[in-house]
Design an enzyme around this catalytic site. Structure first.
Site, PDB file in Angstrom:
ATOM      1  N   GLY A 252     -35.240  38.296  -0.476  1.00  0.00           N
ATOM      2  CA  GLY A 252     -33.864  37.873  -0.756  1.00  0.00           C
ATOM      3  C   GLY A 252     -33.631  36.497  -0.161  1.00  0.00           C
ATOM      4  N   LYS A 253     -32.454  35.972  -0.435  1.00  0.00           N
ATOM      5  CA  LYS A 253     -32.111  34.635   0.067  1.00  0.00           C
ATOM      6  C   LYS A 253     -32.271  34.561   1.582  1.00  0.00           C
ATOM      7  CE  LYS A 253     -28.497  33.404  -3.140  1.00  0.00           C
ATOM      8  NZ  LYS A 253     -27.137  32.938  -3.316  1.00  0.00           N
ATOM      9  N   ARG A 254     -31.926  35.666   2.240  1.00  0.00           N
ATOM     10  CA  ARG A 254     -31.946  35.654   3.704  1.00  0.00           C
ATOM     11  C   ARG A 254     -33.340  35.578   4.288  1.00  0.00           C
ATOM     12  NH1 ARG A 254     -28.514  40.410   5.059  1.00  0.00           N
ATOM     13  NH2 ARG A 254     -26.815  39.945   3.648  1.00  0.00           N
ATOM     14  N   ASP A 255     -34.343  35.870   3.454  1.00  0.00           N
ATOM     15  CA  ASP A 255     -35.722  35.804   3.961  1.00  0.00           C
ATOM     16  C   ASP A 255     -36.282  34.394   3.850  1.00  0.00           C
ATOM     17  OD1 ASP A 255     -35.854  38.708   4.235  1.00  0.00           O
ATOM     18  OD2 ASP A 255     -35.741  38.667   2.045  1.00  0.00           O
TER      19      ASP A 255
END
Ligand code: GLU
Length: 493
Positions: A252-255
């Site tokens: 995801g974006k957070r990774d």
């Protein structure tokens, strides 16, 4: 080999996740490999998620990656339009036909009521299935006959065990418990994804439905729809998620995964991103890692798409990019590669001629990973670097030398290099002079060359010294060496 008609069917929601774009690469490769067709269809029926400009971004990104489509926006084709929002009548026609057959119904139940059903089922700890709350046939009959936009149309499900084959996941089956009266046409008259894609894939003669594995759980509902519509069942190809660098979750974006647009802005080459993503979850059974688009098409086969998620690795993208920079320079030469770098040079390079920048590029490209590193890596070719004596005095090869020794080494270097006239200031003569300087000074190469290198660049890395001197030119090189010598002398006072 069956000619595959495949499609990429993105929703224009703005952000192009690299996992999504991989869902375009495999269909593209399969279509090209089999001499079939690759269709681009824009799934824009969810008005709430619509982002203006997002379609342009999709088209632009696909073109940039070299994934040209045979049918779709801009190119047209016999099954257009290729925007779902422009195909509303078609979906309604099929939904009405299903209603006529008794396989769909107009459902007047307000959403608040549906929420209540869901809540009470949750409380009773039974799975919420709308079909358990379907209004009675007599209630539905009248409405379904005089349907007008504004009332949703639902499928009348036919729950039974279903089994199917997925080209990547193998033989699968599911019981009736996951099949429900799914919505086909929403209140706004537009179809749901669940319905629209089935109609479109049929109308567009798609042979391979290739998409993310997240649609696997809905496949039993889709099978029921194919059956009710009398449509042949296409081949299903579920593509596993790309996994986050750690843990067992979807990337995801957070990774730290950036959008395709961001990688592009960072100076990742389309060849490298295509290569990296294609090989993330597919291999041809060999150790080969670098593939051009043509080589990918040639080597691609569905049976080597992995059925487990591949792990995302940002470092590997840079590695691929470095490899591609070297490959393209080797194949096409610096002149042909140079235009790709234009937007990545720093402000300080602005007024320098292209010829000079090409020379700089020619000696640094083999250390370059992403093009956005160009600015920092090359700044000293355009402006004199700030003199930082700590870097000289603390250097592991120079630590042992006193400031007097360092200054006189620089003095010796200047006096030897000065002997080379402007017209002979080239890599070969410079190398000869550097060799004789070694002899004259009696220093080790690491000592002498680290000192000259630092004095010229104050950068952690620089290309071969004779090349750096050649590109910087006689006047600039000598001026920098003199300036550092003076700085060391004044530091001694
Ligand atoms: N429109 C869907 C999405 O963007 C695509 C699913 C499909 O390929 O069928 O996720």
């Amino acid at each position: 080999m069956q000619k595959a008609i495949s499609r990429f069917a993105p929703s224009p929601t703005g952000y192009i996740h690299i996992g999504n774009i991989r869902s375009a690469i495999y269909p593209y490769l399969l279509a090209k490999k089999t001499g079939g067709k690759f269709i681009l269809r824009i799934e824009d029926t969810d008005q709430a998620r619509f982002v203006s400009g997002a379609t342009d971004l999709i088209l632009e990104t696909l073109k940039w990656l070299g994934l040209d489509w045979d049918e779709g926006p801009e190119v047209g084709g016999e099954h257009g339009p290729y925007f779902q929002s422009q195909r509303k009548e078609l979906y309604q026609k099929y939904a009405l036909a299903l209603m006529k057959k008794g396989r769909a119904y107009a459902d007047p139940t307000p959403s608040e009521k549906i929420d209540e059903y869901r809540k009470s089922d949750n409380e009773k700890k039974i799975p919420f299935l709308y079909r358990n709350h379907r209004p009675s046939d007599s209630e539905l009959e009248k409405l379904s006959k005089n349907w007008t936009e504004g009332t949703p149309i639902r499928f009348r499900s036919d729950p039974k065990p279903r089994s199917w084959h997925d080209e990547v996941m193998g033989d699968l089956s599911a019981g009736p418990e996951v099949q429900d009266d799914i919505i086909l046409i929403k209140k706004d008259g537009l179809p749901t994804y669940n319905f629209a894609h089935i109609i479109d894939d049929f109308e567009m003669k798609v042979t391979h439905v290739m998409r993310g594995v997240e649609y696997l759980s809905s496949t039993p509902n889709y099978l029921a729809l194919y059956e009710a519509l009398d449509f042949p069942i296409p081949k299903f190809v579920s593509l596993p998620h790309i996994l986050a660098p750690t843990g067992n979750k979807k990337l995801g974006k957070r990774d730290g995964a950036k959008s395709v647009t961001e990688y592009r802005a960072d100076g990742v080459l389309p060849e490298a991103l295509l290569n990296y993503l294609a090989c993330l979850g597919w291999n041809d059974g060999t150790e080969k890692e670098i593939y051009s688009k043509a080589e990918l098409i040639d080597a691609f086969s569905l049976d080597r798409v992995q059925n487990s998620g591949a792990r995302f690795d940002e470092v590997k993208i840079s590695w691929y990019n470095g490899q591609w920079i070297r490959k393209l320079v080797a194949e096409e030469g610096i002149d042909a590669f140079y235009p790709r770098t234009l937007e990545f040079w720093g402000e300080e390079a602005k007024n320098f001629p292209d010829e000079y920048k090409k020379k700089v590029l020619g000696i640094i490209f083999d250390r370059l990973k992403v093009l956005s590193d160009l600015r920092e890596m090359t700044a000293y070719f355009f402006v004199a670097p700030a003199i930082n004596l700590d870097l000289v005095l603390g250097n592991k090869f120079l630590k042992k030398l006193s400031e007097t020794e360092l200054a006189s080494l620089l003095e010796l270097s200047v006096s030897e290099l000065e002997k080379i006239p402007e017209e002979n200031w080239n890599a070969e003569t410079l190398q000869n002079t550097l060799n004789s300087l070694l002899e004259k000074s009696g220093k080790k190469p690491a000592e002498l060359f680290s000192l000259i290198r630092l004095a010229l660049s104050f950068a952690p890395f620089s290309p071969a010294l004779n090349l750096t001197l050649e590109v910087l030119g006689r006047e600039t090189s000598l001026a920098r060496l003199r300036a550092v010598k003076i700085a060391i002398l004044s530091d001694q006072q």
